[in-house]
Design a protein around this motif. Structure first.
Motif, PDB file in Angstrom:
ATOM      1  N   GLN A 145      -5.339   3.171   6.107  1.00 26.83           N
ATOM      2  CA  GLN A 145      -5.411   2.273   7.272  1.00 26.83           C
ATOM      3  C   GLN A 145      -6.783   1.589   7.359  1.00 26.83           C
ATOM      4  OE1 GLN A 145      -4.011   5.296   9.887  1.00 26.83           O
ATOM      5  NE2 GLN A 145      -1.895   4.553   9.857  1.00 26.83           N
ATOM      6  N   ILE A 167      -6.928  -1.180   4.817  1.00 17.91           N
ATOM      7  CA  ILE A 167      -6.199  -2.359   5.300  1.00 17.91           C
ATOM      8  C   ILE A 167      -7.103  -3.182   6.230  1.00 17.91           C
ATOM      9  CG2 ILE A 167      -4.284  -3.078   6.816  1.00 17.91           C
ATOM     10  CD1 ILE A 167      -2.656  -0.754   5.488  1.00 17.91           C
ATOM     11  N   GLN A 168      -7.825  -2.471   7.095  1.00 17.03           N
ATOM     12  CA  GLN A 168      -8.721  -3.176   8.038  1.00 17.03           C
ATOM     13  C   GLN A 168      -9.883  -3.861   7.327  1.00 17.03           C
ATOM     14  OE1 GLN A 168      -9.914  -0.072  10.729  1.00 17.03           O
ATOM     15  NE2 GLN A 168      -7.850   0.119  11.558  1.00 17.03           N
ATOM     16  N   GLN A 220      -3.389  -9.499   2.079  1.00 14.09           N
ATOM     17  CA  GLN A 220      -2.599  -9.100   3.256  1.00 14.09           C
ATOM     18  C   GLN A 220      -1.892  -7.789   2.905  1.00 14.09           C
ATOM     19  OE1 GLN A 220       0.092 -12.222   4.577  1.00 14.09           O
ATOM     20  NE2 GLN A 220       1.318 -10.663   5.625  1.00 14.09           N
ATOM     21  N   PRO A 221      -2.597  -6.649   3.095  1.00  4.35           N
ATOM     22  CA  PRO A 221      -2.006  -5.373   2.707  1.00  4.35           C
ATOM     23  C   PRO A 221      -1.191  -4.741   3.819  1.00  4.35           C
ATOM     24  CG  PRO A 221      -4.413  -5.201   3.019  1.00  4.35           C
ATOM     25  CD  PRO A 221      -3.974  -6.497   3.604  1.00  4.35           C
ATOM     26  N   GLU A 222      -0.143  -4.020   3.438  1.00  7.46           N
ATOM     27  CA  GLU A 222       0.621  -3.248   4.433  1.00  7.46           C
ATOM     28  C   GLU A 222       1.235  -2.025   3.744  1.00  7.46           C
ATOM     29  OE1 GLU A 222       3.572  -5.848   6.060  1.00  7.46           O
ATOM     30  OE2 GLU A 222       4.656  -6.047   4.186  1.00  7.46           O
ATOM     31  N   VAL A 263       0.874  -1.178   0.000  1.00  5.13           N
ATOM     32  CA  VAL A 263       0.000   0.000   0.000  1.00  5.13           C
ATOM     33  C   VAL A 263       0.909   1.224   0.000  1.00  5.13           C
ATOM     34  CG1 VAL A 263      -1.813   1.249   1.235  1.00  5.13           C
ATOM     35  CG2 VAL A 263      -1.769  -1.262   1.282  1.00  5.13           C
TER      36      VAL A 263
END
Ligand SMILES: Cc1cc2nc3c(=O)[nH]c(=O)nc-3n(C[C@H](O)[C@H](O)[C@H](O)COP(=O)(O)O)c2cc1C
Length: 190
Positions: free
Chosen positions: A23, A26-27, A34-36, A7
């Motif tokens: 954010q 992502i949640q 699996q985003p970061e 991300v």
């Protein structure tokens, strides 16, 4: 196994609305993703001399190698002067070189723009999409995502509370997860 998603947030501002939305995305991502967030503020400005016979800065090399490890990329950007902020364009340029070795190549992608203004960063969103065509990033078409009036969709602590926006962001991440799966073989991650 869940698809790992880089991300990229186009704002370095501490209280960035765009980062808050990232954010939340992502949640809300389905379990297949699996985003970061991967940071871009440490990247020195791109200078082609350093790739053409010079010594590329360590931060460029680390970023390029890191981007290569992901199965897809999600760009979450504010709009600066109807385009993308320079810091984001710099990260895109750094990742795209040396010539023929772009870290972005064939990674399934998506773009979402965020603004306190009414237009929702449409200009930034589409300038970014233009670069992604050249970078061979297959980009999610719909739902288009221009999140306008972001301040009014958050509470006093800056938490995104607007139900309709939250519902839309969930739908967006579900569509992106399907897009990543559909393009995974082509990107070599299937
Ligand atoms: C240099 C600059 C140019 C801007 N240009 C635009 C613009 O074209 N469209 C827009 O909607 N907002 C524009 N803004 C306002 C930003 O949307 C606002 O500062 C926003 O909070 C930035 O995103 P962030 O909160 O994630 O940092 C601009 C802000 C700056 C600093």
């Amino acid at each position: 196994m869940a698809r790992r998603i880089a991300v990229i947030v186009g704002s370095l501002r501490k209280a960035s609305w765009t980062r808050k939305v990232a954010q939340v995305l992502i949640q809300l991502a389905p379990g297949s993703l699996q985003p970061e967030i991967i940071e871009i503020g440490q990247l020195p400005l791109y200078n082609q001399d350093l790739d053409d016979g010079g010594t590329p800065p360590e931060a460029w090399t680390v970023f390029r190698e890191r981007v290569r490890t992901y199965d897809g990329v999600l760009f979450v950007t504010p709009e600066y002067n109807r385009s993308v902020p320079g810091v984001l364009k710099n990260a895109i340029d750094v990742g795209s070189r040396p010539y023929g070795k772009s870290a972005w190549d064939r990674k399934p992608g998506a773009v979402i723009s965020v603004s306190p203004g009414a237009v929702g960063g449409f200009g930034a969103n589409h300038h970014l999409r233009q670069s992604l065509v050249f970078l061979n990033v297959p980009c999610l078409q719909v739902p288009e995502a221009y999140v306008g009036g972001i301040a009014s969709k958050c509470d006093e602590e800056g938490v995104l509370t607007d139900d309709s926006t939250l519902g839309f962001l969930r739908k967006f991440m579900t569509a992106f997860a399907e897009w990543v799966e559909r393009n995974a073989v082509a990107s070599g991650v299937g």
